[in-house]
Design an enzyme around this catalytic site. Structure first.
Site, PDB file in Angstrom:
ATOM      1  N   ARG A  35      33.441  37.388  46.285  1.00 12.62           N
ATOM      2  CA  ARG A  35      34.197  38.384  45.523  1.00 12.62           C
ATOM      3  C   ARG A  35      34.938  37.763  44.345  1.00 12.62           C
ATOM      4  O   ARG A  35      36.087  38.065  44.083  1.00 12.62           O
ATOM      5  CB  ARG A  35      35.188  39.090  46.443  1.00 12.62           C
ATOM      6  CG  ARG A  35      34.516  39.878  47.532  1.00 12.62           C
ATOM      7  CD  ARG A  35      35.517  40.621  48.359  1.00 12.62           C
ATOM      8  NE  ARG A  35      34.865  41.333  49.438  1.00 12.62           N
ATOM      9  CZ  ARG A  35      35.509  41.917  50.412  1.00 12.62           C
ATOM     10  NH1 ARG A  35      36.828  41.889  50.450  1.00 12.62           N
ATOM     11  NH2 ARG A  35      34.849  42.545  51.356  1.00 12.62           N
ATOM     12  N   CYS A  36      34.269  36.906  43.645  1.00 15.76           N
ATOM     13  CA  CYS A  36      34.860  36.154  42.537  1.00 15.76           C
ATOM     14  C   CYS A  36      34.173  36.566  41.238  1.00 15.76           C
ATOM     15  O   CYS A  36      33.006  36.966  41.244  1.00 15.76           O
ATOM     16  CB  CYS A  36      34.643  34.655  42.801  1.00 15.76           C
ATOM     17  SG  CYS A  36      35.155  33.546  41.481  1.00 15.76           S
ATOM     18  N   GLY A  37      34.880  36.455  40.138  1.00 14.42           N
ATOM     19  CA  GLY A  37      34.263  36.722  38.847  1.00 14.42           C
ATOM     20  C   GLY A  37      33.095  35.789  38.554  1.00 14.42           C
ATOM     21  O   GLY A  37      32.224  36.107  37.752  1.00 14.42           O
TER      22      GLY A  37
END
Length: 162
Positions: A35-37
């Protein structure tokens, strides 16, 4: 101790080492998060695996939840996300801490190595990459913003696999 001999656990919680898991391949160890950019870097990591896998190379992902809780899932959820969303077919290790008092021993060794700018120390964020040659020497450290297909990484892989 050689980095390749440090005990680790697979995402399925099986004890192993990088040497047992990868054989004599060059290895790109990457702390990953769902769930990271930077999560779309999985696409580039899969491409590296497909491009160089048969030539003695593998990516190994290390899920980590230390950066703003961006890897909160269970092992099963992480595996499902990685395989379904990105087609990840490289090994994933058990969720681990990469910084601080609970830092996994693998990362104690890896973070002692400096990047191209001469900076060693803590992992900055998700998707920091360490390239190990076939003997287990760290031959490259690439910060999170360096995309997997960057010529610095692909050139280092080419050199490491010979």
């Amino acid at each position: 101790m050689n980095v390749r001999d440090i005990p680790v656990r697979t995402l399925a919680d099986v004890p192993t080492t990088l040497a047992e898991l990868t054989g004599d391949k060059a290895v790109l160890v990457v702390n990953v998060a769902s769930r990271c950019g930077l999560t779309p870097q999985y696409t580039g990591l899969v491409e590296l695996q497909r491009t160089y896998g048969e030539r003695g190379f593998t990516v190994v992902g290390v899920p980590c939840n230390q950066f703003m809780g961006q890897e909160p899932g269970t092992a099963e959820e992480i595996q499902e996300f990685c395989s379904t969303t990105y087609g990840v077919d490289f090994p994933l290790l058990a969720k681990s801490e990469v910084n601080g008092e609970g830092r996994h021993p693998l990362y104690t060794e890896l973070t002692a190595v400096a990047d191209a700018a001469g900076d060693a120390g803590d992992i900055q964020w998700n998707f920091e990459k360490f390239l190990l040659d076939r003997e287990g020497h760290v031959v490259g450290r690439f910060r999170p913003g360096t995309e997997p297909g960057d010529p610095a990484i692909t050139g280092a892989i080419e050199k490491a696999i010979g």
